[in-house]
Scaffold this active site. Sequence first.
Site, PDB file in Angstrom:
ATOM      1  N   HIS A 237       0.932  -1.241  -0.041  1.00 37.42           N
ATOM      2  CA  HIS A 237       0.021  -0.059  -0.022  1.00 37.42           C
ATOM      3  C   HIS A 237       0.762   1.181   0.054  1.00 37.42           C
ATOM      4  O   HIS A 237       0.724   2.483   1.100  1.00 37.42           O
ATOM      5  CB  HIS A 237      -0.955   0.043   1.351  1.00 37.42           C
ATOM      6  CG  HIS A 237      -2.105  -0.921   1.201  1.00 37.42           C
ATOM      7  ND1 HIS A 237      -3.365  -0.479   0.936  1.00 37.42           N
ATOM      8  CD2 HIS A 237      -2.168  -2.158   1.256  1.00 37.42           C
ATOM      9  CE1 HIS A 237      -4.038  -1.540   0.723  1.00 37.42           C
ATOM     10  NE2 HIS A 237      -3.574  -2.710   1.079  1.00 37.42           N
ATOM     11  N   ASP A 290      -0.564  -6.304   4.330  1.00 30.15           N
ATOM     12  CA  ASP A 290      -1.584  -6.979   3.659  1.00 30.15           C
ATOM     13  C   ASP A 290      -1.787  -6.645   1.931  1.00 30.15           C
ATOM     14  O   ASP A 290      -1.187  -5.503   1.723  1.00 30.15           O
ATOM     15  CB  ASP A 290      -2.713  -6.421   4.524  1.00 30.15           C
ATOM     16  CG  ASP A 290      -3.224  -5.063   4.367  1.00 30.15           C
ATOM     17  OD1 ASP A 290      -1.960  -4.249   4.330  1.00 30.15           O
ATOM     18  OD2 ASP A 290      -4.188  -4.504   3.916  1.00 30.15           O
ATOM     19  N   GLU A 291      -2.649  -7.448   1.513  1.00 29.68           N
ATOM     20  CA  GLU A 291      -2.941  -7.234   0.185  1.00 29.68           C
ATOM     21  C   GLU A 291      -1.941  -6.740  -0.931  1.00 29.68           C
ATOM     22  O   GLU A 291      -1.938  -5.931  -1.656  1.00 29.68           O
ATOM     23  CB  GLU A 291      -4.197  -6.181   0.008  1.00 29.68           C
ATOM     24  CG  GLU A 291      -5.400  -6.513   0.918  1.00 29.68           C
ATOM     25  CD  GLU A 291      -6.397  -5.279   0.960  1.00 29.68           C
ATOM     26  OE1 GLU A 291      -7.413  -5.560   1.001  1.00 29.68           O
ATOM     27  OE2 GLU A 291      -5.946  -4.107   0.974  1.00 29.68           O
ATOM     28  N   VAL A 292      -1.048  -7.840  -0.860  1.00 27.56           N
ATOM     29  CA  VAL A 292       0.134  -7.426  -1.604  1.00 27.56           C
ATOM     30  C   VAL A 292      -0.002  -8.166  -2.686  1.00 27.56           C
ATOM     31  O   VAL A 292       0.359  -9.589  -3.109  1.00 27.56           O
ATOM     32  CB  VAL A 292       1.624  -7.981  -0.800  1.00 27.56           C
ATOM     33  CG1 VAL A 292       2.616  -7.686  -1.903  1.00 27.56           C
ATOM     34  CG2 VAL A 292       1.745  -7.217   0.401  1.00 27.56           C
ATOM     35  N   GLU A 341      -2.219 -11.708   6.890  1.00 23.99           N
ATOM     36  CA  GLU A 341      -1.838 -12.254   5.597  1.00 23.99           C
ATOM     37  C   GLU A 341      -0.274 -12.789   5.613  1.00 23.99           C
ATOM     38  O   GLU A 341       0.125 -13.723   5.212  1.00 23.99           O
ATOM     39  CB  GLU A 341      -1.830 -11.317   4.236  1.00 23.99           C
ATOM     40  CG  GLU A 341      -3.199 -11.205   3.639  1.00 23.99           C
ATOM     41  CD  GLU A 341      -3.809  -9.622   4.304  1.00 23.99           C
ATOM     42  OE1 GLU A 341      -4.557  -9.178   3.542  1.00 23.99           O
ATOM     43  OE2 GLU A 341      -3.532  -9.517   5.380  1.00 23.99           O
TER      44      GLU A 341
END
EC number: 3.2.1.52
Length: 496
Positions: A237, A290-292, A341
């Site tokens: 992010h 997160d959310e990589v 994650e």
Amino acid sequence: MPVSVSFGSGKLHLSNAFELKTKGSKFADASGILKEAFSRTIDIVRSSHVVELDTSKVVPSLVLRGIHVVISSPSDELQYGTDESYKLYIPAHGNPIYACIEAKTVYGALHGLQTFSQICSYNLSTRGILVHQVPWTIVDQPRFSYRGLLIDTARHYQPLQVIKKIIDAMAYTKLNVLHWHIVDTQSFPLEIPSYPKLWDGSFTIFERYTIADAEEIVSYAKKRGIHVLAEIDIPGHAESWGFGYPSLWPSENCTGPLDVSNDFTFKLIDGILSDFSKIFKFKFVHLGGDEVDTSCWIITPRVRSWLHKQGMSDSDAYQYFVLRVQKLALSHGYEIINWEETFNHFGSKLNPQTVVHNWLGGGVAENVVKAGLRCIVSNQDKWYLDHYIRWQDFYSNEPLENITNHELHSRVLGGEVCMWGELIDAADIEQMVWPRAAAAAERMWTSYDKLAKDPNDVRSRLSHFRCLLNQRGIAAGPLEGLGLTRPFGPGSCYTK
């Protein structure tokens, strides 16, 4: 709800000259934390109406003259695990009559003052402040040491005064960690002296926080017993970082995650953490994770070549990045929090000091503590304030759910409600947060056996508290709303 409460049926008038006494206390209050908190407490108690009663003309046996605060620790250090317990006693008789707070630390005393403020209310008959149902004896301490609220200043900038109002309301609800999600893909609003071009990624030059602003937020929060947890959410992010330093991007056309193959990436992160360590004194730092989406690493020839030379897959590189940054944070004296994650992908490789921040759903905390790590619970189906979730669900969400081994309970540090900022700004953040966050606050503070099994049993208390927040200048929304809700028509605050 406190650990134990007893009360009577008497009433006392709050003296116009209500005073603070500290005889016998070991806390010298050199920084003014207690004195300022006392002044705020009395100001807020008197803020709902103009006080007309002259208590000098009231029989002295019916007047509460002041409050005597005795603190056994001389320190004003605020750190994770600081004792927050207190005892509050308000007698019905005396000559003169003084309430008493006993606490191990000044931060426990602050909670005692908050509780005292909610026992006082304006009386229309006397036109003064009454202390109801004396005598009171309250013994209290929190169930969890981490009771958090996340705010997101990367998706929409939140002015300094708005953040301060959030902190004020956190103190009213006895929440104690402001998780500041400072930067993200959309903007980088914080000044970083070591790398001054980073805030080129802010929306505008008017939507930035200086170092002095950050220090003010930390100081303001500390005076209210609240930690500030700073977060940089990396590597995924972080597109906004590259506006000041384009070499952080894998390429001009593929701008995230941060370039894992470039040593400058880690040098810059080290500089940020060095600057953080001078401002954010909480023992934890949040490193995101997160959310990589690693596709940029694969399709960018230079990065793909580096991966091949290192013998890494893109998944390996994600692990490499997170673990390398963890070591940097540890070198600056921090313990680490990462989103879940990282645990789901390579939990056994995480540093043993890692705290895993659950958000995707239930059952994660159980797996984390069984693996020997610590956990913070923020499952999105119950504790995400940007989701349209009823207050009853906020109240019922249990951080220790399914953790049957009591020896593992201490590994759950607590919980956090999250106010993500994509769809809110300074105009509506308060009504999105409150009163639903207050419902979760009781879950995190109150001992399990004192919690209501049916959340509707606390409806009247929460409704009253929402109105109290409104009286104190906090724009808490209607109880039955899901955040962005208007009143359903004319009527009383207490019945909404």
